[in-house]
Scaffold this motif. Structure first.
Motif, short mmCIF file in Angstrom:
data_model
loop_
_atom_site.label_atom_id
_atom_site.label_comp_id
_atom_site.label_asym_id
_atom_site.label_seq_id
_atom_site.Cartn_x
_atom_site.Cartn_y
_atom_site.Cartn_z
N ILE A 50 -13.37 8.66 4.64
CA ILE A 50 -13.40 7.97 3.41
C ILE A 50 -13.76 6.67 3.78
O ILE A 50 -13.74 6.05 4.88
CB ILE A 50 -11.97 7.84 2.89
N LYS B 97 -3.38 10.06 0.42
CA LYS B 97 -3.71 11.06 -0.76
C LYS B 97 -4.42 12.30 -0.06
O LYS B 97 -4.37 13.51 -0.41
CB LYS B 97 -4.41 10.41 -1.86
N GLU B 98 -5.32 11.84 0.64
CA GLU B 98 -6.18 12.86 1.32
C GLU B 98 -5.41 13.85 2.20
O GLU B 98 -5.56 15.24 2.14
CB GLU B 98 -7.36 12.31 2.28
N PRO C 238 -11.02 6.75 8.34
CA PRO C 238 -11.64 5.79 7.62
C PRO C 238 -13.13 5.62 8.18
O PRO C 238 -13.18 5.41 9.53
CB PRO C 238 -11.00 4.57 7.31
N TYR D 108 -14.64 2.68 4.24
CA TYR D 108 -13.98 1.35 4.03
C TYR D 108 -14.66 0.42 4.71
O TYR D 108 -15.75 0.34 5.44
CB TYR D 108 -12.41 1.57 4.91
N SER E 223 -2.81 4.20 1.49
CA SER E 223 -2.54 4.97 0.29
C SER E 223 -3.40 6.07 0.26
O SER E 223 -3.32 7.01 -0.14
CB SER E 223 -2.13 4.13 -0.70
N LYS E 224 -4.83 5.52 0.38
CA LYS E 224 -5.84 6.46 0.05
C LYS E 224 -5.69 7.78 1.32
O LYS E 224 -6.23 8.84 0.98
CB LYS E 224 -7.26 5.81 0.11
N MET E 225 -5.53 7.23 2.44
CA MET E 225 -5.51 8.10 3.39
C MET E 225 -4.29 9.26 3.12
O MET E 225 -4.36 10.62 3.29
CB MET E 225 -5.23 7.72 4.74
N GLU F 222 -4.72 -1.61 2.80
CA GLU F 222 -4.90 -1.00 1.49
C GLU F 222 -5.50 0.53 1.81
O GLU F 222 -5.28 1.36 0.78
CB GLU F 222 -5.79 -1.59 0.50
N MET F 223 -5.95 0.90 2.81
CA MET F 223 -6.62 2.15 3.23
C MET F 223 -5.61 3.11 3.31
O MET F 223 -5.61 4.41 2.98
CB MET F 223 -7.53 2.39 4.02
N SER G 222 0.84 -1.01 -0.24
CA SER G 222 -0.12 -0.02 0.07
C SER G 222 0.82 1.21 0.01
O SER G 222 0.33 2.27 -0.69
CB SER G 222 -0.90 -0.09 1.19
#
Length: 385
Positions: free
Chosen positions: A194, A103-104, A114, A196, A99-101, A96-97, A25
């Motif tokens: 986000i 980005k935010e 999440p 999840y 990488s999304k975090m 996996e969360m 991730s």
């Protein structure tokens, strides 16, 4: 750099997969993984094996086992990154969360949470009992503490934040969820949620027990005491309740001693005495920082102005209560006692917010005046400053 703090307790079967998924991730980011371990099995030995191969993996092993929140704070103190993240070590929080975090955070968020309870999220990994416990805990927190309403999932346990959010903040390591502490005590502007999907637990045993649940309730209580806005509201309600008692007692006393006095006159006198009582108690307890201000004629004038405003607010509260009762009783045919109770609730909210933003706003003026008086009377003190 990101510092990922993972508290673990007897998670030896999950460590390998957890590290692998975190690495996948975060392959595009600079990071470190800090395991704060309270285990009494082979978990620390397994983490040490990975740490010898990868210097980004670090282990803090504790013997005293002082709880999840204290483990997170321990990890924060050890962390080197300017971005901090927390997740559980049982794989119910999908790595996996991360990488999304990130980005935010890169787009300006101060705090990323999440959530299982926004569109796209799911709490499917919990059985019906865990869902019930989790929902009960969430709503208790949201009802009692205003800051917790900013996040739909303050008990999830996975989050990411900039270090500045907790810089200089005294975090109290109580029990279950350190995220609640950060939501209430942290310094942040932008909170992003986000979605999840909470994963079912594959290996190991759940750490949820009665002790953890009681610690959560105790944490709520401690946060209520430390959150000024929430503390003020509940103290204000208690003071208002005492005012009802004072009003009724004075009214009964006047009815007994001065039977010839009109009912309206007795009601006005008892209401005024109750208002004075409430005003004094609010000064002493609700807005207690004002109570220590030294008496001075300027302070006296501010108090007179503030008390006049308080009378106006209280009168408006009586009007709100009367209108609510009138509408509910005569138009909706609701029982008069329930209508009266609803009126008291509406008036309490009205009185609180008007008092906060208009009446006791003068508190800052009082403190400023007191400071100027002190510096004038004690120039040696101001010179030292």
């Amino acid at each position: 750099m990101l510092s990922l703090v993972i508290p673990v307790f007897n998670e030896k079967d999950n460590i390998g997969e957890l590290i692998r998924r975190v690495e996948e991730s975060l392959q595009d980011y600079s990071y470190e993984i800090i395991f704060v371990d309270d285990s009494d099995d082979d978990t620390p030995a397994i983490i040490s094996q990975f740490a010898r191969k990868d210097q980004r993996i670090k282990l803090i092993h504790r013997e005293n086992k002082t709880g999840l929140s204290s483990a997170v704070i321990c990890g924060f103190e050890y962390a080197e990154g300017d971005i901090l993240a927390v997740m559980d070590g049982d794989l119910q929080h999908p790595p996996e969360m991360l990488s999304k975090m990130m980005k935010e955070i890169g787009q300006g968020a101060d705090l990323v949470v999440p959530s299982r309870f926004i569109p796209g999220g799911s709490d499917g990994g919990l059985n019906w009992f865990r869902k019930l416990v989790s929902a009960t805990a969430r709503y208790i927190g949201k009802i009692l503490i205003k800051s917790l309403r900013r996040a739909s999932d303050h008990t999830g346990g996975m989050f990411m934040l900039r270090r500045e959010v907790i810089k200089g903040k005294q975090l109290n390591p109580v029990g279950w969820k350190i995220l609640m502490e950060i939501l209430v005590m942290g310094n942040y502007q932008t909170l992003v949620e986000i979605p999840y999907a909470f994963s079912s637990r594959n290996l190991g045993q759940s750490k949820l027990n009665l002790k953890v649940q009681l610690q959560y309730l105790w944490h709520i209580f401690t946060l209520l005491k430390r959150s000024e806005s929430d503390r003020r509201f509940y103290v204000f309600c208690l003071v208002g309740g005492s005012g009802v008692i004072v009003d009724m007692l004075i009214f009964a006393l006047l009815s007994y001693r001065f039977a010839g006095m009109s009912v309206n006159a007795r009601a006005v006198i008892s209401a005024l005495i109750a208002m004075a009582s409430n005003y004094t108690l609010n000064n002493l307890f609700t807005w207690k920082e004002i109570a220590a201000v030294k008496f001075d004629y300027k302070v006296f004038l501010i108090n007179v102005r503030r008390f006049s405003r308080y009378l106006i607010v209280s009168s408006f509260g009586i009007f709100i209560k009367s209108i609510t009762l009138f509408l509910l009783y005569y138009f909706l045919h609701i029982d008069k006692y329930w209508g009266n109770f609803a009126g008291i609730v509406c008036a309490s909210f009205s009185n609180y917010f008007l008092s906060k933003f208009w009446v006791w706003k003068e508190g800052r003026a009082l403190l400023t005046v007191y400071k100027r008086i002190s510096e004038k009377n004690h120039p040696d003190i101001s010179a030292k400053k």
